[in-house]
Design a protein around this motif. Structure first.
Motif, short mmCIF file in Angstrom:
data_model
loop_
_atom_site.label_atom_id
_atom_site.label_comp_id
_atom_site.label_asym_id
_atom_site.label_seq_id
_atom_site.Cartn_x
_atom_site.Cartn_y
_atom_site.Cartn_z
N UNK A 114 39.66 -24.26 -15.54
CA UNK A 114 39.39 -22.90 -15.97
C UNK A 114 39.21 -22.01 -14.76
N UNK A 115 39.83 -20.84 -14.77
CA UNK A 115 39.82 -19.97 -13.60
C UNK A 115 39.03 -18.70 -13.88
N UNK A 116 38.11 -18.37 -12.99
CA UNK A 116 37.24 -17.20 -13.19
C UNK A 116 37.43 -16.20 -12.06
N UNK A 117 37.53 -14.93 -12.41
CA UNK A 117 37.63 -13.88 -11.40
C UNK A 117 36.26 -13.23 -11.24
N UNK A 118 35.81 -13.12 -9.99
CA UNK A 118 34.54 -12.47 -9.69
C UNK A 118 34.84 -11.15 -9.00
N UNK A 119 34.43 -10.03 -9.61
CA UNK A 119 34.64 -8.72 -8.98
C UNK A 119 33.26 -8.19 -8.60
N UNK A 120 32.93 -8.30 -7.35
CA UNK A 120 31.58 -7.98 -6.87
C UNK A 120 31.67 -7.57 -5.40
N UNK B 208 44.43 -32.49 -9.77
CA UNK B 208 45.10 -33.26 -10.83
C UNK B 208 44.42 -32.99 -12.16
N UNK B 209 43.10 -32.95 -12.12
CA UNK B 209 42.34 -32.69 -13.33
C UNK B 209 42.72 -31.33 -13.92
N UNK B 210 42.71 -30.29 -13.07
CA UNK B 210 43.01 -28.94 -13.55
C UNK B 210 44.42 -28.86 -14.12
N UNK B 211 45.35 -29.53 -13.47
CA UNK B 211 46.72 -29.48 -13.95
C UNK B 211 46.87 -30.21 -15.29
N UNK B 212 46.29 -31.39 -15.38
CA UNK B 212 46.42 -32.14 -16.63
C UNK B 212 45.70 -31.42 -17.77
N UNK B 213 44.57 -30.81 -17.46
CA UNK B 213 43.84 -30.06 -18.48
C UNK B 213 44.72 -28.95 -19.06
N UNK B 214 45.42 -28.24 -18.17
CA UNK B 214 46.33 -27.19 -18.63
C UNK B 214 47.41 -27.76 -19.55
N UNK C 178 53.76 -20.46 -13.48
CA UNK C 178 52.48 -20.39 -14.18
C UNK C 178 51.52 -21.43 -13.62
N UNK C 179 52.02 -22.63 -13.43
CA UNK C 179 51.17 -23.69 -12.88
C UNK C 179 50.69 -23.32 -11.48
N UNK C 180 51.60 -22.75 -10.72
CA UNK C 180 51.27 -22.38 -9.35
C UNK C 180 50.14 -21.33 -9.29
N UNK C 181 50.25 -20.27 -10.07
CA UNK C 181 49.20 -19.23 -9.98
C UNK C 181 47.93 -19.66 -10.68
N UNK C 182 48.05 -20.41 -11.78
CA UNK C 182 46.85 -20.87 -12.49
C UNK C 182 46.05 -21.83 -11.61
N UNK D 56 50.43 -21.78 -1.32
CA UNK D 56 51.02 -22.97 -1.95
C UNK D 56 52.44 -22.63 -2.40
N UNK D 57 53.30 -23.62 -2.36
CA UNK D 57 54.68 -23.40 -2.75
C UNK D 57 55.05 -24.27 -3.94
N UNK D 58 56.23 -23.98 -4.48
CA UNK D 58 56.73 -24.73 -5.64
C UNK D 58 56.58 -26.24 -5.52
N UNK D 59 56.84 -26.74 -4.31
CA UNK D 59 56.81 -28.20 -4.21
C UNK D 59 55.40 -28.78 -4.35
N UNK D 60 54.36 -27.95 -4.20
CA UNK D 60 53.00 -28.43 -4.47
C UNK D 60 52.92 -28.88 -5.94
N UNK D 61 53.54 -28.08 -6.80
CA UNK D 61 53.51 -28.40 -8.23
C UNK D 61 54.20 -29.74 -8.44
#
Ligand code: CA
Length: 225
Positions: free
Chosen positions: A1-7, A155-161, A174-178, A186-191
């Motif tokens: 899960x990804x959270x944006x903090x604006x502070x 790995x956890x974050x990816x599999x959870x998605x 989508x996987x890359x930015x999420x 990070x580049x495509x090959x990271x995925x």
């Protein structure tokens, strides 16, 4: 899960970041309203923590523009001001919850959990199941029948998605930015690398669930008989 903090107070921003990351969330920080709005509009966040007094664009305006653009992302407003008028303005602008500084870390985490639960696609428990797979949040453990493996954070974050989206195809972008965020290099090959890690673990578990490659489209889960 990804959270944006604006502070804009950098000490508070990094305290919030540490707190949320310790609790297992991925986070990004913006220090002014304009970049906060830009990031929030990306649609990659599951919850947004938004300060009221911000340089360039105040929190209420960020929130109004976000809602005008059709975003329904849960927003938790943070403010030093506790008066009723502000609270009303915040809620009228489309805030889901309001927290007055200073707040207890536990209170903040409880709010974040409550907001995440409002989104049906998000995890509501610490255990996620798909096919013969069980994914445990607290321990980053993936199991299938009697076998289990430990997953790295990524790995956890990816599999959870994948498990939350099932057979819906997730594009590589989508996987890359999420998972890595916009700021990362990070580049495509990271995925691809992480997909191959996960495939090896699924194989090791003898799971019937596979990660399928859809040419030119992305990846999705598939259950084999
Ligand atoms: Ca501020």
């Amino acid at each position: 899960m990804r959270i944006l903090i604006v502070e804009d107070e950098s000490r508070l921003a990094s305290t919030l970041q540490d707190l949320l990351e310790l609790d297992g969330y991925l986070t990004d920080v913006c220090h002014d309203g304009e970049s906060g709005l830009d990031n929030a509009l990306s649609g990659i966040y599951d919850v947004i923590l938004l300060d009221v007094m911000l340089p360039k664009l105040d929190g209420f305006s960020v929130l109004r523009r976000l809602r005008q653009a059709g975003s329904a992302v849960p927003v938790l407003m943070l403010t030093a001001r506790g008066d009723v008028a502000d609270r009303v303005t915040g809620l009228d602008s489309g805030a889901d919850y309001y927290l007055t500084k200073p707040f207890e870390p536990r209170e903040l985490l409880a709010c974040v959990r409550a907001l995440a639960r409002r989104q049906p696609t998000l995890r509501s428990t610490d255990l996620l199941e798909y096919g013969d797979l069980r994914l445990e949040r607290g321990s980053f453990t993936l199991s299938c029948g009697e076998r289990s493996v430990h997953l790295s954070r990524r790995e956890f974050d990816m599999l959870e998605l994948f498990m939350l989206n099932g057979e819906q195809v997730l594009p590589k972008e989508t996987l890359l930015v999420k998972l890595w965020g916009y700021e990362s290099d990070a580049e495509d090959n990271h995925v691809e690398v992480y997909i191959s890690f996960l495939r090896k673990k699924l194989e090791h578990l003898h799971s019937r669930v596979k990660i399928k490659t859809i040419r030119l489209a992305g990846y999705c889960l598939q259950q084999n008989d």
